[in-house]
Write a protein that holds these residues in place. Structure first.
Motif, PDB file in Angstrom:
ATOM      1  N   GLU A   8       0.822  -1.206   0.000  1.00 22.17           N
ATOM      2  CA  GLU A   8       0.000   0.000   0.000  1.00 22.17           C
ATOM      3  C   GLU A   8       0.860   1.261   0.000  1.00 22.17           C
ATOM      4  O   GLU A   8       0.571   2.225  -0.718  1.00 22.17           O
ATOM      5  N   VAL A   9       1.919   1.233   0.777  1.00 25.27           N
ATOM      6  CA  VAL A   9       2.815   2.387   0.832  1.00 25.27           C
ATOM      7  C   VAL A   9       3.499   2.586  -0.514  1.00 25.27           C
ATOM      8  O   VAL A   9       3.589   3.708  -1.021  1.00 25.27           O
ATOM      9  N   LYS A  10       3.951   1.495  -1.127  1.00 25.89           N
ATOM     10  CA  LYS A  10       4.578   1.595  -2.451  1.00 25.89           C
ATOM     11  C   LYS A  10       3.598   2.149  -3.473  1.00 25.89           C
ATOM     12  O   LYS A  10       3.952   2.985  -4.307  1.00 25.89           O
ATOM     13  N   MET A  11       2.360   1.697  -3.405  1.00 25.15           N
ATOM     14  CA  MET A  11       1.335   2.164  -4.332  1.00 25.15           C
ATOM     15  C   MET A  11       1.076   3.662  -4.136  1.00 25.15           C
ATOM     16  O   MET A  11       0.959   4.418  -5.101  1.00 25.15           O
ATOM     17  N   LEU A  12       1.005   4.103  -2.895  1.00 23.15           N
ATOM     18  CA  LEU A  12       0.803   5.525  -2.612  1.00 23.15           C
ATOM     19  C   LEU A  12       1.938   6.367  -3.188  1.00 23.15           C
ATOM     20  O   LEU A  12       1.703   7.446  -3.746  1.00 23.15           O
ATOM     21  N   ILE A  13       3.151   5.882  -3.053  1.00 22.48           N
ATOM     22  CA  ILE A  13       4.308   6.613  -3.565  1.00 22.48           C
ATOM     23  C   ILE A  13       4.304   6.619  -5.092  1.00 22.48           C
ATOM     24  O   ILE A  13       4.539   7.651  -5.724  1.00 22.48           O
ATOM     25  N   GLU A  14       4.040   5.470  -5.702  1.00 22.57           N
ATOM     26  CA  GLU A  14       4.030   5.376  -7.164  1.00 22.57           C
ATOM     27  C   GLU A  14       2.970   6.271  -7.795  1.00 22.57           C
ATOM     28  O   GLU A  14       3.180   6.849  -8.852  1.00 22.57           O
ATOM     29  N   LYS A  15       1.837   6.403  -7.133  1.00 20.80           N
ATOM     30  CA  LYS A  15       0.741   7.214  -7.674  1.00 20.80           C
ATOM     31  C   LYS A  15       0.789   8.662  -7.172  1.00 20.80           C
ATOM     32  O   LYS A  15      -0.167   9.412  -7.356  1.00 20.80           O
ATOM     33  N   ASN A  16       1.872   9.038  -6.550  1.00 21.73           N
ATOM     34  CA  ASN A  16       2.055  10.397  -6.022  1.00 21.73           C
ATOM     35  C   ASN A  16       0.909  10.821  -5.106  1.00 21.73           C
ATOM     36  O   ASN A  16       0.450  11.957  -5.138  1.00 21.73           O
ATOM     37  N   MET A  17       0.466   9.918  -4.289  1.00 23.03           N
ATOM     38  CA  MET A  17      -0.630  10.201  -3.361  1.00 23.03           C
ATOM     39  C   MET A  17      -0.134  10.351  -1.922  1.00 23.03           C
ATOM     40  O   MET A  17      -0.931  10.446  -1.006  1.00 23.03           O
ATOM     41  N   LEU A  18       1.168  10.365  -1.741  1.00 29.34           N
ATOM     42  CA  LEU A  18       1.735  10.440  -0.399  1.00 29.34           C
ATOM     43  C   LEU A  18       1.807  11.900   0.039  1.00 29.34           C
ATOM     44  O   LEU A  18       2.742  12.617  -0.295  1.00 29.34           O
ATOM     45  N   ILE A  26       1.195   7.174   8.466  1.00 27.68           N
ATOM     46  CA  ILE A  26       1.952   5.930   8.255  1.00 27.68           C
ATOM     47  C   ILE A  26       3.045   5.803   9.309  1.00 27.68           C
ATOM     48  O   ILE A  26       3.229   4.737   9.914  1.00 27.68           O
ATOM     49  N   LEU A  27       3.783   6.883   9.521  1.00 25.02           N
ATOM     50  CA  LEU A  27       4.886   6.853  10.498  1.00 25.02           C
ATOM     51  C   LEU A  27       4.373   6.580  11.911  1.00 25.02           C
ATOM     52  O   LEU A  27       4.953   5.775  12.644  1.00 25.02           O
ATOM     53  N   THR A  28       3.294   7.230  12.276  1.00 21.46           N
ATOM     54  CA  THR A  28       2.718   7.023  13.606  1.00 21.46           C
ATOM     55  C   THR A  28       2.261   5.576  13.770  1.00 21.46           C
ATOM     56  O   THR A  28       2.547   4.931  14.780  1.00 21.46           O
ATOM     57  N   SER A  29       1.571   5.080  12.764  1.00 18.37           N
ATOM     58  CA  SER A  29       1.057   3.710  12.813  1.00 18.37           C
ATOM     59  C   SER A  29       2.194   2.694  12.905  1.00 18.37           C
ATOM     60  O   SER A  29       2.161   1.772  13.728  1.00 18.37           O
ATOM     61  N   CYS A  30       3.195   2.871  12.053  1.00 22.63           N
ATOM     62  CA  CYS A  30       4.304   1.907  12.020  1.00 22.63           C
ATOM     63  C   CYS A  30       5.118   1.925  13.307  1.00 22.63           C
ATOM     64  O   CYS A  30       5.445   0.866  13.853  1.00 22.63           O
ATOM     65  N   ILE A  45       8.423  -1.195   6.228  1.00 19.12           N
ATOM     66  CA  ILE A  45       7.845   0.040   5.694  1.00 19.12           C
ATOM     67  C   ILE A  45       8.730   1.230   6.043  1.00 19.12           C
ATOM     68  O   ILE A  45       9.026   2.080   5.190  1.00 19.12           O
ATOM     69  N   LEU A  46       9.181   1.308   7.278  1.00 21.33           N
ATOM     70  CA  LEU A  46      10.035   2.425   7.683  1.00 21.33           C
ATOM     71  C   LEU A  46      11.361   2.413   6.928  1.00 21.33           C
ATOM     72  O   LEU A  46      11.862   3.464   6.522  1.00 21.33           O
ATOM     73  N   LYS A  47      11.928   1.239   6.732  1.00 22.68           N
ATOM     74  CA  LYS A  47      13.174   1.136   5.954  1.00 22.68           C
ATOM     75  C   LYS A  47      12.948   1.589   4.511  1.00 22.68           C
ATOM     76  O   LYS A  47      13.783   2.275   3.928  1.00 22.68           O
TER      77      LYS A  47
END
Length: 112
Positions: A8-18, A26-30, A45-47
């Motif tokens: 999900e994180v990769k998808m958010l980054i690829e689609k410029n939705m981050l 994401i950081l808080t959750s992780c 995810i953090l790495k």
């Protein structure tokens, strides 16, 4: 608390939705899942975020510090566990030595 997967994180980054709000979430959750459950997926995810080009440098520095602290605590925890195991094994060896010595002394005293 949201739960994100690496995909999900990769998808958010690829689609410029981050966005900054999503990144913060994401950081808080992780970090929370790592602190509570020692979650390896969150660690991945953090790495990944630390190496991502779309994450701000300041956030990358904070991630690096968090991961370094996490790794140090894991090393200390593992070292502590190893020490406890060594002490435990020495206690068993010492106990057996004392029992064998008492048996030998008892036998010697019996024949005297």
């Amino acid at each position: 608390m949201d739960s994100y997967s690496l995909e999900e994180v990769k998808m958010l980054i690829e689609k410029n939705m981050l966005t900054s709000d999503i990144l913060k979430n994401i950081l808080t959750s992780c970090t929370r899942r790592i602190e509570l459950y020692d979650n390896s997926d969150s660690l991945d995810i953090l790495k990944y975020l630390k190496d991502s080009s779309c994450v701000p440098e300041e956030t990358k520095e904070e991630l690096s510090k968090f991961l370094a602290d996490y790794n140090n605590s894991k090393v200390e925890e593992d070292t502590s566990q190893e020490i406890k195991e060594k002490i435990s094994s020495w206690k068993i060896v010492l106990l057996y030595s004392i029992v064998i010595t008492l048996i030998v002394v008892g036998i010697v005293l019996y024949f005297i």
